[in-house]
Design a protein around this motif. Sequence first.
Motif, PDB file in Angstrom:
ATOM      1  N   UNK A 723       0.830  -1.205   0.000  1.00  0.00           N
ATOM      2  CA  UNK A 723       0.000   0.000   0.000  1.00  0.00           C
ATOM      3  C   UNK A 723       0.865   1.255   0.000  1.00  0.00           C
ATOM      4  N   UNK A 724       1.924   1.230   0.788  1.00  0.00           N
ATOM      5  CA  UNK A 724       2.827   2.391   0.838  1.00  0.00           C
ATOM      6  C   UNK A 724       3.474   2.611  -0.514  1.00  0.00           C
ATOM      7  N   UNK A 725       3.900   1.531  -1.158  1.00  0.00           N
ATOM      8  CA  UNK A 725       4.543   1.664  -2.467  1.00  0.00           C
ATOM      9  C   UNK A 725       3.572   2.239  -3.506  1.00  0.00           C
ATOM     10  N   UNK A 741      10.876  13.477  -5.728  1.00  0.00           N
ATOM     11  CA  UNK A 741      12.132  12.753  -5.513  1.00  0.00           C
ATOM     12  C   UNK A 741      11.884  11.477  -4.717  1.00  0.00           C
ATOM     13  N   UNK A 742      11.038  11.575  -3.704  1.00  0.00           N
ATOM     14  CA  UNK A 742      10.685  10.391  -2.910  1.00  0.00           C
ATOM     15  C   UNK A 742      10.014   9.350  -3.800  1.00  0.00           C
ATOM     16  N   UNK A 743       9.121   9.808  -4.677  1.00  0.00           N
ATOM     17  CA  UNK A 743       8.439   8.868  -5.567  1.00  0.00           C
ATOM     18  C   UNK A 743       9.432   8.135  -6.469  1.00  0.00           C
ATOM     19  N   UNK A 744      10.423   8.858  -6.965  1.00  0.00           N
ATOM     20  CA  UNK A 744      11.468   8.221  -7.778  1.00  0.00           C
ATOM     21  C   UNK A 744      12.191   7.150  -6.957  1.00  0.00           C
ATOM     22  N   UNK A 745      12.527   7.499  -5.737  1.00  0.00           N
ATOM     23  CA  UNK A 745      13.249   6.568  -4.858  1.00  0.00           C
ATOM     24  C   UNK A 745      12.421   5.306  -4.620  1.00  0.00           C
ATOM     25  N   UNK A 746      11.141   5.498  -4.295  1.00  0.00           N
ATOM     26  CA  UNK A 746      10.268   4.361  -4.018  1.00  0.00           C
ATOM     27  C   UNK A 746      10.063   3.510  -5.269  1.00  0.00           C
ATOM     28  N   UNK A 747       9.979   4.166  -6.430  1.00  0.00           N
ATOM     29  CA  UNK A 747       9.794   3.406  -7.673  1.00  0.00           C
ATOM     30  C   UNK A 747      10.960   2.458  -7.933  1.00  0.00           C
ATOM     31  N   UNK A 748      12.142   2.842  -7.470  1.00  0.00           N
ATOM     32  CA  UNK A 748      13.299   1.965  -7.633  1.00  0.00           C
ATOM     33  C   UNK A 748      13.090   0.628  -6.945  1.00  0.00           C
ATOM     34  N   UNK A 750      10.175  -0.757  -6.446  1.00  0.00           N
ATOM     35  CA  UNK A 750       9.197  -1.483  -7.252  1.00  0.00           C
ATOM     36  C   UNK A 750       9.864  -2.188  -8.416  1.00  0.00           C
ATOM     37  N   UNK A 751      10.795  -1.486  -9.084  1.00  0.00           N
ATOM     38  CA  UNK A 751      11.513  -2.091 -10.199  1.00  0.00           C
ATOM     39  C   UNK A 751      12.355  -3.271  -9.727  1.00  0.00           C
ATOM     40  N   UNK A 752      12.957  -3.145  -8.559  1.00  0.00           N
ATOM     41  CA  UNK A 752      13.728  -4.268  -8.020  1.00  0.00           C
ATOM     42  C   UNK A 752      12.832  -5.470  -7.767  1.00  0.00           C
ATOM     43  N   UNK A 753      11.630  -5.202  -7.238  1.00  0.00           N
ATOM     44  CA  UNK A 753      10.686  -6.294  -7.001  1.00  0.00           C
ATOM     45  C   UNK A 753      10.300  -7.000  -8.279  1.00  0.00           C
TER      46      UNK A 753
END
Length: 964
Positions: A723-725, A741-748, A750-753
Amino acid sequence: MRFGILGETRAWRDDGTEVPLGGPARRALLALLLIRPGQVVPSDRLAGDIDPDGLLSAHALQSQVSRLRAALGAAAAIERTGAGYRIVAADDDVDARRFERLAGQGREALRDGEAERAVALLREALDLWRGPALAELTESGTARAAAMRLEELRLAALEDRIEGELRLGGHRAAVAELRELVGCHPLRERPAGLLMRALSAEGGQAEALVVFEETRRRLAEELGADPSAELVALHHELLSADPSPSPAAPPAPLTSFVGRDEEVDEVVGLLRVARLVTLLGPGGVGKTRLSAEVAAAEAGEVCFVELAALGDGAGLPRAVLGALGLRERGLQVGDGPRTPVDRLIAALSDRVLLLVLDNCEHVVEDAAALAARLLATCPRLRVLTTSREPLGVIGEHLHQVRPLGGDAAVRLFTDRARAVRRGFAADPRRVRRICAALDDLPLAIELAAARLRTLDLGELEGRLNDRLGVAARGSRPADSRHRTLRSVVAWSWDLLSEPEQRAARRFTVFAASATAESARRVCGTDAETLDSLVDKSLLEVSRGRYRMLETIRAYGAERLDEAGESDSARHAHARHVLELVRTADPHLRRSGQLEWLPIVAAEHENLLSAVRWAVDAPDVATALELLASAAAYLWIRGVSAAAAPYAIRLLGALGDTPPDGLGEEYATCVLLAASDRETWRRHRPAAEKALAAAWPGDRAGRCPAVLLLWMMRNAGGGNAARAAFTFLSAQHDCPEPWARAVARYVSGFGALGDRDVAQAERDFGAAAEEFRVLGDRWGTALALDMLAGLAGGRGDHARAIALTDEALTLTGLLGAREDAADLLINRGDYLVAADDVEAARADYAKAADLARRAGSTTCLGAALRGLGDIALGEGDLDEAERLYAEAVERIAPHWIRSLGHRVRTLAGLGRVAEARGDHATARARYREAAEAAAVGGIPVPDTLRLLGLSGALSVALTEAVSRR
C-alpha cells in the motif's frame, strides 16, 4: 629610486618623497617599461599599449619619453635602444620584481618546512600590493597579460602564506579569510583544500566535507571536471579521520571559581577509588559548579549530562545518549527494537569515561537504576552525580558539599560585587556578617552581591537583616539553609519591577535555555528587561542563550501559577516552538539542512516540553502539528523515539479517527507511535487513508516528510508495504519537488521487485539527482547507497566505491555515525570484490570501532563478519571462526536491514567447517543460513548470488523453502 606598479604606478626618491609623474599617458609608459626592467620594449608596442586607438604617433611617444626622463631626473635612466626603449633599474627597485623574489623565497621556505620564516617572507611580499597591478593599463593587451600573471602569483603567495599560518596553528584566524577567498575564486581548488584543513583542525569536519561537496559540484557544473587528485586525497583523509561524536562538555564557567580548589582535588581523588560518587547538598550550595570543575580536572574523557530540563525519569537514558552525541537510530538502519539503555550499554561497555549526571533529585529513582545498570555492565565507566539526596546504590560514595568557608565566602562576595560596582572595597568584617546571614551559600551570596549595582553596602545589609530576621548566623542544618536561600531568592524577586517579575516567571516555561528572540516573544518582554535580569543574577547567558538556575526556576514557577499565567505562558511557548519547527521543516529537506539542523537541535528539550504540555492540556491540534512539523528533524537526527511516548498517549486519547483537517498530522503521530505494536495495528488503516486523501498525486499535502517515513516504516513487506509503495509511486507528478524525488526513490524498489535492475538504477539515479538539486543530503545518501549496491551487484566495484564515498560524505555531514559504519562495511565488501583486501580490512576495522562507540551491535556484528571473510580468505580458520561466532551473537536475527549480514555470517561458519572437513557442521550452518534467508523472503537465486555458493547450500535452501 623605487618604483611601484602593484597598484597605481608611482615612483619615490631614496628619501621617500614621491616623484610627480604627470598624466595617465606618462604613468602608462613607465608601467610598461617596468614590467621587465632592463629589457627593451619596442616603440610600436609602447604606442599601441598606451593608446589602443592608434592615435599616438612616434613623435608623440618620443615627447612622452622626454617628459618622463625629466620627471625622473638623473636617478633613473630611460635609454633608447634600437627600435625601442628600456629603463635602467635594479630588480629590487621595482615592487613587482621584489614581490616575485620574496614570494619565491617564501615558497621555498614552506617547501623546506620552515613555516615561520615562510610566513614572514610572504607577508612582506604581499604587503607590497597597493591595489590591482598595472591599474592604468586595463585596455592594454601586454599589460593585461602581465597583470594576470602577477595576480596569479599574488593568489599563490596568499595561499602559501595561509598554509604556513595553518602549519603554525593559526586555524581559527584563517577560516574567515579562506571563506572569502573561496567565495571570490570558487573554481580554485587550493583555497578550498586549505579551508577544509582549517575547519577540520577546529573540529568542523562536517563543514570541511561541505566545502568539498560544494567545490566538486561547482567544478562539475561549470567546467565538467572532477576535483584534483590532491583534493580527493584530502577528502578521503577527512573521511578516514575518527568521526566519533564528542561527548557534551561541562557548562562553560561564567565567573571565577572561588574557595573549593582543595575540594576539587578531594573529589578527583575519590573518583580514583570509587566508581560512583554523589555530590550531596541543598540547592544553591554549588554542587553543579563543583562537578563541572571536577570534570574539567579529569585527564580522560568526560560526558556531562544536565538533567534539570527532564520532565520525568523516562527520558533519562535518551538524555545520556544525546549528551554522548549518539543517535537513537540511523537514517536507514537500526538494531531493531532495542531500548536506549541497551544502546548505552553497547556504547559504554569498553569505554573509559567519566559520566556526570547533574541535578538528579527530581529523577533520583530512575538515575539510581540507570547508574546501577551501567556500572554493572560497563566495567571501565565511572559516574559522578549531583543530588539533594543519595541515589542509594550499592557502592555509592557520598561527598557532602557544604557552604563556603568564611574567608572564601568573603572572597566570593567581593569578586561578584566588583563585577557590578567598579573598585568595590569594604571592611571584610561587614562582608563577613552579610555572608554569615546568608549561611555562606554561594547562590545567595551571588544574588545579594548583584544588588550592589543599585544599593550601597549599608542598605544591602539592612534589607537582608530585615528579610532574614537575623544579623548573623552560625553553622546550621541543610533544611534551615534551604529556607535561607528561598528567602534570598524571594527578596531578590521582590526587588524586581513588575515587567521584570513577569518576564522572569514566564521564562520558567523554557525547558533548559532560550535564544534572546524566543525569550522576548514567549515572555512578552524586551532585550533591556532580559539584560536587567542577567545583571541581577536571575538569568545567566551561556553560549549565546539565556538560562535560569533551577532554584530560581522552581521559585519562579510557583509565582507563575499564583499569577494564573501558567497555561497562557505554556501555550505561548508551544506555539512559538511550533512556529520554529514549521519554519525549519522545508529547509531540512533542502540546501539549508546543515544550517537548520543545529538550530532545531538546540531547541530539542523545548520541543519535547511543548509536546508534553500540548498532550496533557490537552491541545490536540497543537500536539499533532508539533509532531508533524518536527518529523523530518526527529528522523534525520535519529531521535524520533523521544517523541514516541507522547504520540502513543495522544493516540490513546484520540481514538482511531483523525481529527478534521489534521489527517496528515495524525498519520505522522501514528508513525512516531509505531514502536507500540498495538497502537500501530489499531491506527495504521486510518492513517493510511488519511495520507492517501492528503496526497492524491496531483496536488501536494502539508507534510512531505511523512511520505518517505511511511515507506521506510513499511519496508518489511506485507500489505502495508504494498500500500505504501502504490501510494508513494503516485507522486511522480506531484507539484512538491521533494515528494517527486521520494516517488522516484520508491519506484526503484518497485523495479527491483519486478527484477528490472536497469529501471531500478534509472529510478534511484533520478532520485539521487533530484535530492541533490534540492540540497537534501539525507535523501541523496539513501539513493546513492542503493545505486552503489546495484553497481556492486553487476561487478562495477569502482563505481560502487565512488558512490559509497559520496554517501559517506553526506552521512558525515548529518552526524549519522551509525550509517557511516554501515556504509564503511558496504565499501569494505566492494573493496574485497575488487581485490583490495588491505583497504577493506581498514574499512571493516574502522566500522567496528565506530559501531562500538555508537552502541550499534548489529553494525559491529556486520563489521566483524567482514573481518571474518578476510581471515577465511587468508586461510586463518581459527580467527575466522572467532570473528564469525562473535558476529552472529551481535547481529539482530529479525531485523530486515541486518538479514543479509546474518546469512553471510552463518554461511561463513559453514565454510570454516567445510574447510576443516566437518561436513555435518557445514551442512547445519548452511541450513541455518538458508532458513534465515527464507524467513526474510530472499529468493533462492538471490541468496546463492549473495553468498557465491552452490552445492550444500543449494540443497539446504531448497529444503528450507519447501518446508515453508
